[in-house]
Design an enzyme around this catalytic site. Structure first.
Site, PDB file in Angstrom:
ATOM      1  N   PRO A 274       0.822  -1.212   0.000  1.00 21.94           N
ATOM      2  CA  PRO A 274       0.000   0.000   0.000  1.00 21.94           C
ATOM      3  C   PRO A 274       0.855   1.260   0.000  1.00 21.94           C
ATOM      4  O   PRO A 274       1.921   1.307   0.619  1.00 21.94           O
ATOM      5  CB  PRO A 274      -0.770  -0.116   1.322  1.00 21.94           C
ATOM      6  N   TYR A 316      -3.853  14.377 -13.646  1.00 23.13           N
ATOM      7  CA  TYR A 316      -5.004  13.466 -13.725  1.00 23.13           C
ATOM      8  C   TYR A 316      -6.339  14.187 -13.591  1.00 23.13           C
ATOM      9  O   TYR A 316      -7.371  13.531 -13.480  1.00 23.13           O
ATOM     10  CB  TYR A 316      -4.981  12.460 -12.562  1.00 23.13           C
ATOM     11  N   CYS A 342       3.733  29.036 -15.672  1.00 21.72           N
ATOM     12  CA  CYS A 342       3.248  29.538 -16.966  1.00 21.72           C
ATOM     13  C   CYS A 342       2.652  28.425 -17.815  1.00 21.72           C
ATOM     14  O   CYS A 342       3.191  28.067 -18.867  1.00 21.72           O
ATOM     15  CB  CYS A 342       4.389  30.225 -17.704  1.00 21.72           C
TER      16      CYS A 342
HETATM   17  C1  LIG Z   1       3.923  -2.202  -8.051  1.00 24.64           C
HETATM   18  C2  LIG Z   1       3.209  -1.212  -7.225  1.00 24.64           C
HETATM   19  N1  LIG Z   1       2.963  -1.487  -5.929  1.00 24.64           N
HETATM   20  C3  LIG Z   1       2.334  -0.606  -5.115  1.00 24.64           C
HETATM   21  C4  LIG Z   1       1.915   0.618  -5.592  1.00 24.64           C
HETATM   22  C5  LIG Z   1       1.234   1.561  -4.642  1.00 24.64           C
HETATM   23  O1  LIG Z   1      -0.047   1.829  -5.050  1.00 24.64           O
HETATM   24  P1  LIG Z   1      -1.018   2.691  -4.136  1.00 24.64           P
HETATM   25  O2  LIG Z   1      -0.324   3.936  -3.766  1.00 24.64           O
HETATM   26  O3  LIG Z   1      -2.209   2.920  -4.978  1.00 24.64           O
HETATM   27  O4  LIG Z   1      -1.347   1.850  -2.930  1.00 24.64           O
HETATM   28  C6  LIG Z   1       2.126   0.959  -6.931  1.00 24.64           C
HETATM   29  C7  LIG Z   1       1.650   2.244  -7.456  1.00 24.64           C
HETATM   30  O5  LIG Z   1       1.412   2.466  -8.585  1.00 24.64           O
HETATM   31  C8  LIG Z   1       2.808   0.020  -7.769  1.00 24.64           C
HETATM   32  O6  LIG Z   1       3.048   0.302  -9.053  1.00 24.64           O
END
Ligand SMILES: Cc1ncc(COP(=O)(O)O)c(C=O)c1O
Length: 416
Positions: A274, A316, A342
């Site tokens: 996470p 995004y 800018c």
């Molecule tokens: C391989 C991998 N693990 C973990 C993450 C973390 O994702 P998040 O911040 O959505 O939990 C990412 C983010 O893109 C990722 O590419």
């Protein structure tokens, strides 16, 4: 629990007033609540307590050393995607045996560094990468633990730039190629089969895509086991979303419950990566109003933080709530909150109902802890912002504000 609250109409981070922090460090700056960081990590991690697991915080979301140290002291492992992130993790005191290395394009020097430090797992994303890993491990006489990142072809229903688990994406290997790749790995004395994993995207606000992906992986692990390939680590990546506006993502407990239900009879240690859900809500970006202006019927609040400080809205179209540091009862104004860069794409909010501001007012851009400072740049030769952490009544600068001299470090004045 995000650590930010109002007392007598003034915004606080824990027990420190945002105005006081701004007076001390200047603006713009990222302000973190240590209590929120700790609590977010603990809530997530403890939700998986019924199964063997390791929470490997995804450094890409926020890589400040002091923040990594907070998580390390709570027992976190780390998910890295570059040699630079490995360097940061080690500097923060991480145990290499709790580090997993993700990413679709690892350079030879990065692989060598990770081999040298004997990290837990290499998340391998292609046959070419596995070949390279084998060659490097052989040349330095080490054994690399391989975890294949498979692409479960699940739609996470998030912004297309942060969806990663569909067949057309560059990430991972097709599930049907996994058995052959593991067979290749099993023939090498320098590779050991360590695990299998996936990461289907970021800011995912529903359980179904995760559940679909985990079920697919479980089926694959069973099929591999039947053909003699035994998987010890199941890496489920990151991706759990947070509420920036009106999203209603499942809380970590519900996410964990859904996953544990599926994996509890598997003989694997589950790895989780996470990022956003741990750091997202634990920080604000504090910025000062430079001026207000009207172009025809359009109102603008020009602030001293721009897309170079917080890129997400420009990149995004992301929503970040913007709250006043002082609630003044002046009424509301509909305006774009824009930076000094800018580019017409340099905005923090569009057509937002916001308390009528005055020059010099402080504004807090909420939920700025994930993919905020890490995406900051020096565009328009703007020095990058400071970062400050608060714990109860104390505050500490954990990254000093850059000065002009930082802008030209490494550059040569004289051409040929
Ligand atoms: C391989 C991998 N693990 C973990 C993450 C973390 O994702 P998040 O911040 O959505 O939990 C990412 C983010 O893109 C990722 O590419």
């Amino acid at each position: 629990m995000n650590g930010f609250w109002y007392r007598k109409k003034r915004l606080y981070c824990e027990q420190v007033s945002v105005a006081k922090a701004a007076a001390t460090v200047g603006t713009p700056f990222y302000l973190y609540s240590q209590a929120a960081l700790e609590r977010n990590f603990q809530v997530f991690d403890s939700s998986f307590r019924e199964i063997p697991h390791l929470t490997c915080y995804a450094i890409k979301a926020n890589s400040n050393l002091a923040i990594l140290r907070v998580f390390r002291s709570l027992g976190a492992g780390f998910d890295i995607v570059s040699g630079g992130e490995l360097f940061r993790a080690l500097k923060a005191g991480a145990d290499p045996q709790k580090i997993v290395f993700s990413g679709v394009g690892k350079a030879q020097e990065e692989i060598d560094l990770a081999l040298k430090h004997r990290i837990l797992l290499f998340n391998v994303e292609s046959a070419a990468e596995m070949k390279m890993l084998e060659e490097r491990a052989r040349s330095v006489r080490k054994v690399a633990q391989v975890s294949l990142r498979v692409n479960p072809d699940v739609d996470p229903r998030t912004h297309p730039y942060i969806a990663t688990g569909l067949r057309q994406h560059k990430f991972g290997v097709p599930m049907e190629d996994a058995a052959e790749l593991y067979r290749i790995a099993s023939r090498s004395r320098h590779l050991r089969i360590g695990g299998i994993g996936c990461h289907i995207g970021s800011q995912i606000t529903r359980l179904e895509p995760f559940v679909d992906a985990v079920k697919k992986l479980k089926g694959l692990v069973a099929a591999l086991s039947a053909s003699g390939i035994h998987i010890r680590h199941l890496d489920l990546g990151g991706g759990l979303g947070i509420s920036y506006n009106d999203e209603d993502p499942p809380p970590p407990e519900a996410y964990a419950k859904a996953i544990c239900e599926i994996v509890k009879d598997m003989e694997c240690t589950v790895l989780l990566e996470p990022g956003r859900v741990i750091v997202g809500s634990a920080a604000i970006l504090v910025t000062r109003v430079l001026l207000t202006k009207q172009n025809g019927s359009k109102n603008f609040i020009v602030v001293d933080a721009g897309m170079n400080d917080l890129l997400r809205p420009s990149l995004y179209g992301s929503y970040h709530a913007i709250q006043p540091e002082r609630v003044n009862g002046r009424g509301l104004w509909k305006a774009d909150v824009v930076g000094p860069v800018c580019e017409s794409g340099d905005f923090l909010a569009r057509d937002r109902e916001i308390q009528i501001p005055k020059k010099g007012d402080l504004l807090a851009v909420m939920n700025a802890g994930a993919y905020g400072m890490v995406l900051a740049s020096n565009y328009n030769s703007r020095p990058r912002a400071a970062e400050v952490i608060v714990k109860e009544r104390r505050m500490k600068v954990i990254r000093r504000r850059e000065g002009f001299i930082d802008l030209v470090r490494g550059e040569a004045v004289n051409p040929l």
